[in-house]
Design an enzyme around this catalytic site. Structure first.
Site, PDB file in Angstrom:
ATOM      1  N   ASP A  47      85.792  79.394  30.583  1.00  0.00           N
ATOM      2  CA  ASP A  47      85.927  78.285  29.635  1.00  0.00           C
ATOM      3  C   ASP A  47      86.031  76.983  30.424  1.00  0.00           C
ATOM      4  O   ASP A  47      86.623  76.959  31.501  1.00  0.00           O
ATOM      5  CB  ASP A  47      87.183  78.489  28.756  1.00  0.00           C
ATOM      6  N   THR A  51      87.167  72.135  24.390  1.00  0.00           N
ATOM      7  CA  THR A  51      87.876  72.185  23.099  1.00  0.00           C
ATOM      8  C   THR A  51      88.928  73.287  23.115  1.00  0.00           C
ATOM      9  O   THR A  51      89.855  73.267  22.306  1.00  0.00           O
ATOM     10  CB  THR A  51      86.914  72.440  21.911  1.00  0.00           C
ATOM     11  N   GLY A  52      88.811  74.236  24.035  1.00  0.00           N
ATOM     12  CA  GLY A  52      89.773  75.343  24.114  1.00  0.00           C
ATOM     13  C   GLY A  52      91.053  74.913  24.806  1.00  0.00           C
ATOM     14  O   GLY A  52      91.129  73.833  25.394  1.00  0.00           O
ATOM     15  N   ASP A  67      81.819  75.421  33.686  1.00  0.00           N
ATOM     16  CA  ASP A  67      80.824  75.199  32.641  1.00  0.00           C
ATOM     17  C   ASP A  67      79.861  76.380  32.602  1.00  0.00           C
ATOM     18  O   ASP A  67      79.343  76.812  33.641  1.00  0.00           O
ATOM     19  CB  ASP A  67      80.073  73.897  32.971  1.00  0.00           C
ATOM     20  N   SER A 129      76.002  84.097  16.943  1.00  0.00           N
ATOM     21  CA  SER A 129      74.921  83.373  16.296  1.00  0.00           C
ATOM     22  C   SER A 129      75.561  82.644  15.113  1.00  0.00           C
ATOM     23  O   SER A 129      76.789  82.450  15.092  1.00  0.00           O
ATOM     24  CB  SER A 129      73.839  84.361  15.855  1.00  0.00           C
ATOM     25  N   TYR A 154      71.587  72.383  16.178  1.00  0.00           N
ATOM     26  CA  TYR A 154      72.502  73.521  16.364  1.00  0.00           C
ATOM     27  C   TYR A 154      71.905  74.794  15.759  1.00  0.00           C
ATOM     28  O   TYR A 154      71.870  75.853  16.404  1.00  0.00           O
ATOM     29  CB  TYR A 154      73.847  73.196  15.704  1.00  0.00           C
ATOM     30  N   LYS A 158      70.836  78.123  17.786  1.00  0.00           N
ATOM     31  CA  LYS A 158      71.412  79.440  17.516  1.00  0.00           C
ATOM     32  C   LYS A 158      70.322  80.442  17.123  1.00  0.00           C
ATOM     33  O   LYS A 158      70.419  81.631  17.419  1.00  0.00           O
ATOM     34  CB  LYS A 158      72.484  79.347  16.430  1.00  0.00           C
ATOM     35  N   ARG A 221      80.110  77.040   0.849  1.00  0.00           N
ATOM     36  CA  ARG A 221      80.239  77.786   2.097  1.00  0.00           C
ATOM     37  C   ARG A 221      81.009  79.081   1.838  1.00  0.00           C
ATOM     38  O   ARG A 221      81.849  79.136   0.946  1.00  0.00           O
ATOM     39  CB  ARG A 221      81.029  76.970   3.151  1.00  0.00           C
ATOM     40  N   ARG A 279      76.407  64.327   4.988  1.00  0.00           N
ATOM     41  CA  ARG A 279      76.080  64.506   6.404  1.00  0.00           C
ATOM     42  C   ARG A 279      74.614  64.805   6.602  1.00  0.00           C
ATOM     43  O   ARG A 279      74.083  65.677   5.890  1.00  0.00           O
ATOM     44  CB  ARG A 279      76.789  65.752   6.908  1.00  0.00           C
TER      45      ARG A 279
HETATM   46  P1  NAD Z   1      85.778  76.548  19.758  1.00  0.00           P
HETATM   47  O1  NAD Z   1      85.354  75.152  20.062  1.00  0.00           O
HETATM   48  O2  NAD Z   1      87.192  76.776  19.377  1.00  0.00           O
HETATM   49  O3  NAD Z   1      85.435  77.503  20.965  1.00  0.00           O
HETATM   50  C1  NAD Z   1      84.406  77.255  21.902  1.00  0.00           C
HETATM   51  C2  NAD Z   1      84.992  77.447  23.292  1.00  0.00           C
HETATM   52  O4  NAD Z   1      83.940  77.267  24.244  1.00  0.00           O
HETATM   53  C3  NAD Z   1      86.084  76.431  23.636  1.00  0.00           C
HETATM   54  O5  NAD Z   1      87.172  77.085  24.240  1.00  0.00           O
HETATM   55  C4  NAD Z   1      85.383  75.470  24.599  1.00  0.00           C
HETATM   56  O6  NAD Z   1      86.309  74.865  25.504  1.00  0.00           O
HETATM   57  C5  NAD Z   1      84.373  76.374  25.263  1.00  0.00           C
HETATM   58  N1  NAD Z   1      83.188  75.676  25.756  1.00  0.00           N
HETATM   59  C6  NAD Z   1      82.435  74.769  25.093  1.00  0.00           C
HETATM   60  N2  NAD Z   1      81.423  74.347  25.864  1.00  0.00           N
HETATM   61  C7  NAD Z   1      81.529  75.028  27.036  1.00  0.00           C
HETATM   62  C8  NAD Z   1      80.778  75.025  28.233  1.00  0.00           C
HETATM   63  N3  NAD Z   1      79.705  74.244  28.398  1.00  0.00           N
HETATM   64  N4  NAD Z   1      81.176  75.846  29.246  1.00  0.00           N
HETATM   65  C9  NAD Z   1      82.279  76.637  29.108  1.00  0.00           C
HETATM   66  N5  NAD Z   1      83.019  76.673  27.992  1.00  0.00           N
HETATM   67  C10 NAD Z   1      82.653  75.876  26.977  1.00  0.00           C
HETATM   68  O7  NAD Z   1      84.807  77.081  18.615  1.00  0.00           O
HETATM   69  P2  NAD Z   1      84.796  78.432  17.775  1.00  0.00           P
HETATM   70  O8  NAD Z   1      84.857  78.040  16.358  1.00  0.00           O
HETATM   71  O9  NAD Z   1      85.797  79.396  18.321  1.00  0.00           O
HETATM   72  O10 NAD Z   1      83.312  78.963  18.053  1.00  0.00           O
HETATM   73  C11 NAD Z   1      83.046  80.117  18.835  1.00  0.00           C
HETATM   74  C12 NAD Z   1      81.589  80.488  18.670  1.00  0.00           C
HETATM   75  O11 NAD Z   1      81.328  80.848  17.322  1.00  0.00           O
HETATM   76  C13 NAD Z   1      80.589  79.389  18.999  1.00  0.00           C
HETATM   77  O12 NAD Z   1      79.480  79.983  19.649  1.00  0.00           O
HETATM   78  C14 NAD Z   1      80.177  78.854  17.649  1.00  0.00           C
HETATM   79  O13 NAD Z   1      78.904  78.253  17.680  1.00  0.00           O
HETATM   80  C15 NAD Z   1      80.197  80.119  16.844  1.00  0.00           C
HETATM   81  N6  NAD Z   1      80.354  79.939  15.411  1.00  0.00           N
HETATM   82  C16 NAD Z   1      81.512  79.390  14.929  1.00  0.00           C
HETATM   83  C17 NAD Z   1      81.664  79.270  13.553  1.00  0.00           C
HETATM   84  C18 NAD Z   1      82.899  78.667  12.949  1.00  0.00           C
HETATM   85  O14 NAD Z   1      82.916  78.490  11.722  1.00  0.00           O
HETATM   86  N7  NAD Z   1      83.938  78.354  13.723  1.00  0.00           N
HETATM   87  C19 NAD Z   1      80.658  79.730  12.699  1.00  0.00           C
HETATM   88  C20 NAD Z   1      79.476  80.249  13.241  1.00  0.00           C
HETATM   89  C21 NAD Z   1      79.358  80.370  14.605  1.00  0.00           C
HETATM   90  C1  UD1 Z   2      80.342  75.513  10.704  1.00  0.00           C
HETATM   91  C2  UD1 Z   2      80.674  75.622  12.190  1.00  0.00           C
HETATM   92  C3  UD1 Z   2      79.434  76.017  12.941  1.00  0.00           C
HETATM   93  C4  UD1 Z   2      78.900  77.283  12.309  1.00  0.00           C
HETATM   94  C5  UD1 Z   2      78.621  77.092  10.816  1.00  0.00           C
HETATM   95  C6  UD1 Z   2      78.242  78.389  10.154  1.00  0.00           C
HETATM   96  C7  UD1 Z   2      82.457  74.230  13.094  1.00  0.00           C
HETATM   97  C8  UD1 Z   2      82.845  72.895  13.592  1.00  0.00           C
HETATM   98  N1  UD1 Z   2      81.176  74.359  12.692  1.00  0.00           N
HETATM   99  O1  UD1 Z   2      79.390  74.453  10.460  1.00  0.00           O
HETATM  100  O2  UD1 Z   2      79.768  76.279  14.310  1.00  0.00           O
HETATM  101  O3  UD1 Z   2      77.783  77.755  12.966  1.00  0.00           O
HETATM  102  O4  UD1 Z   2      79.844  76.702  10.201  1.00  0.00           O
HETATM  103  O5  UD1 Z   2      78.075  78.158   8.783  1.00  0.00           O
HETATM  104  O6  UD1 Z   2      83.251  75.148  13.076  1.00  0.00           O
HETATM  105  N2  UD1 Z   2      83.013  68.607   5.377  1.00  0.00           N
HETATM  106  C9  UD1 Z   2      83.631  67.676   4.550  1.00  0.00           C
HETATM  107  N3  UD1 Z   2      84.614  66.901   5.080  1.00  0.00           N
HETATM  108  C10 UD1 Z   2      85.033  67.012   6.393  1.00  0.00           C
HETATM  109  C11 UD1 Z   2      84.402  67.979   7.213  1.00  0.00           C
HETATM  110  C12 UD1 Z   2      83.390  68.759   6.671  1.00  0.00           C
HETATM  111  O7  UD1 Z   2      83.283  67.545   3.377  1.00  0.00           O
HETATM  112  O8  UD1 Z   2      85.958  66.284   6.791  1.00  0.00           O
HETATM  113  C13 UD1 Z   2      81.954  69.438   4.787  1.00  0.00           C
HETATM  114  C14 UD1 Z   2      80.655  69.379   5.577  1.00  0.00           C
HETATM  115  O9  UD1 Z   2      79.835  68.320   5.159  1.00  0.00           O
HETATM  116  C15 UD1 Z   2      80.045  70.728   5.220  1.00  0.00           C
HETATM  117  C16 UD1 Z   2      81.259  71.634   5.017  1.00  0.00           C
HETATM  118  O10 UD1 Z   2      82.369  70.784   4.830  1.00  0.00           O
HETATM  119  O11 UD1 Z   2      79.335  70.653   4.013  1.00  0.00           O
HETATM  120  C17 UD1 Z   2      81.520  72.530   6.214  1.00  0.00           C
HETATM  121  O12 UD1 Z   2      81.533  71.703   7.377  1.00  0.00           O
HETATM  122  P1  UD1 Z   2      81.991  72.280   8.800  1.00  0.00           P
HETATM  123  O13 UD1 Z   2      83.328  72.913   8.701  1.00  0.00           O
HETATM  124  O14 UD1 Z   2      81.768  71.219   9.818  1.00  0.00           O
HETATM  125  O15 UD1 Z   2      81.003  73.509   8.962  1.00  0.00           O
HETATM  126  P2  UD1 Z   2      79.439  73.665   9.073  1.00  0.00           P
HETATM  127  O16 UD1 Z   2      78.752  72.368   9.264  1.00  0.00           O
HETATM  128  O17 UD1 Z   2      79.041  74.544   7.939  1.00  0.00           O
END
Ligand code: NAD
Ligand code: UD1
Length: 315
Positions: A47, A51-52, A67, A129, A154, A158, A221, A279
């Site tokens: 990591d 953001t972690g 990285d 993904s 994005y 993916k 969602r 957005r």
């Molecule tokens: P997160 O930001 O909490 O976790 C991502 C981690 O990757 C962090 O710890 C960050 O420091 C690390 N990171 C980022 N860029 C890096 C780099 N260049 N090198 C090394 N480390 C790096 O996000 P998350 O929500 O836990 O997402 C985890 C995975 O799930 C991601 O691949 C994201 O695209 C995917 N995903 C998340 C969601 C969601 O709703 N949270 C939905 C679909 C997919």
């Molecule tokens: C999120 C994930 C992305 C993942 C995707 C899968 C994050 C940051 N993004 O994207 O990694 O692949 O789900 O579906 O975890 N919104 C508001 N107000 C706010 C913030 C968001 O209205 O302050 C709305 C956005 O416009 C969107 C919805 O909430 O319509 C969800 O937004 P967000 O949580 O950023 O998720 P995704 O863009 O769906």
């Protein structure tokens, strides 16, 4: 499992005695996967802490700080691994629209470098993904076979990742599984400009600030609790259905306006709900068909949004 009793360590897994790399393991989802596998396996976390957070990392995990785009860092992190959970990414759809080249480097190019090293180690790769690969769906619920027309860099990146995983299986016989997460929420998801909407609304409701709904809030969602996402990862780590991709969600969706209203109630908050500009690249409808994961992996989501939100606000 009831979300109020959520502990990743309690999720059953057949994994033991393996050396496991979790990229992004200090982040939200990766750290819960780490908690689930740490008791019975050797866990390494790669990591860059962008953001972690170190607090999320299990005590006995080895940490490679760096990285995922850096070849030397990847060499060190991948040495001797049996299994990789690949979570590190530029995770924000919005950020990818502002910095598409960065999204491509981290989400695609680094993944190819990781897959190359996985070939050398003959390591299984389970990678994050996203539902964003589908773009605006023709209809919901979305099966894995639905058309894929991503509406953000994005989502496109993916989709490349998802295809590369399949290709590395088909061309090189590597064990790969792509998990198409829908919108994940739960403990450790931090609030920030690029964070998931539930963590943002939670912060706003707790601080008595207005809840900022993008656009008219009719966009939908499927919010899946992180415990269910961990369950899907553990199943993917041992399945014989390799070279496949699976939707990971609950199969039921909610509009963002309704989410804001629900969070205001659960938080017992007086915050008003305001609407801002929509957005760019935001999809209007999102809801998966999860029967492939249920039938082929044995995946069974257990936490409703109501239960998950209750437990989050009880923290
Ligand atoms: P997160 O930001 O909490 O976790 C991502 C981690 O990757 C962090 O710890 C960050 O420091 C690390 N990171 C980022 N860029 C890096 C780099 N260049 N090198 C090394 N480390 C790096 O996000 P998350 O929500 O836990 O997402 C985890 C995975 O799930 C991601 O691949 C994201 O695209 C995917 N995903 C998340 C969601 C969601 O709703 N949270 C939905 C679909 C997919
Ligand atoms: C999120 C994930 C992305 C993942 C995707 C899968 C994050 C940051 N993004 O994207 O990694 O692949 O789900 O579906 O975890 N919104 C508001 N107000 C706010 C913030 C968001 O209205 O302050 C709305 C956005 O416009 C969107 C919805 O909430 O319509 C969800 O937004 P967000 O949580 O950023 O998720 P995704 O863009 O769906």
């Amino acid at each position: 499992m009831d979300a109020s009793e959520f502990s990743a360590e309690a999720i059953p897994s057949e994994l033991s005695g393996e050396t496991i790399l979790i990229t992004g393991g200090a982040g939200f989802i990766g750290s819960h996967i780490a908690d689930a596998v740490a008791p019975d396996n050797t866990v390494r976390i790669l990591d860059d802490f962008s953001t972690g957070s170190r607090e999320n990392v299990p005590d006995d995990a080895e940490v490679v700080e760096g990285d995922v785009r850096d070849g030397e860092v990847l060499d060190e992190a991948m040495a001797g691994v049996d299994l990789v959970f690949h979570e590190a990414a530029v995770v924000s759809v919005q950020r990818s629209t502002e910095q598409p080249a960065l999204s491509h480097e981290v989400n695609v190019e680094a993944t190819i470098q990781l897959l190359e090293r996985a070939r050398e180690e003959d390591a299984r790769v389970v990678a994050a993904s996203s539902s964003a690969i589908y773009g605006e769906p023709e209809s919901v619920p979305i099966p894995e076979t639905a058309p894929k027309t991503p509406s953000s860099p994005y989502g496109l990146d993916k989709l490349s990742l998802d295809h590369y995983l399949r290709l590395y299986h088909d061309l090189y016989d590597l064990d790969t599984v792509a998990l198409r997460y829908f919108n994940v929420y739960g403990p450790r998801q931090t609030a920030g400009d690029y964070s998931g909407v539930i963590s943002i609304f939670r912060q706003q409701a707790t601080d008595g600030e207005p809840l900022t709904v993008d656009g008219d809030g009719t966009q939908t969602r499927d919010f899946v609790h992180v415990s269910d996402v961990v369950q899907a990862n553990l199943l993917a780590a041992t399945t014989d259905r390799v070279g496949e991709a699976f939707n990971v969600g609950t199969g039921s969706s909610i509009s963002i306006r309704e989410l804001a209203e629900t969070i205001r109630e659960v938080a017992d908050s007086e915050s008003e709900i305001v609407h801002t500009d929509p957005r760019p690249g935001d999809v209007e409808e999102s809801c998966p068909n999860v029967s492939k994961a249920s039938d082929q992996l044995g995946y069974s989501p257990t936490t409703t949004l109501a239960a998950g939100l209750e437990s989050l606000f009880a923290e």
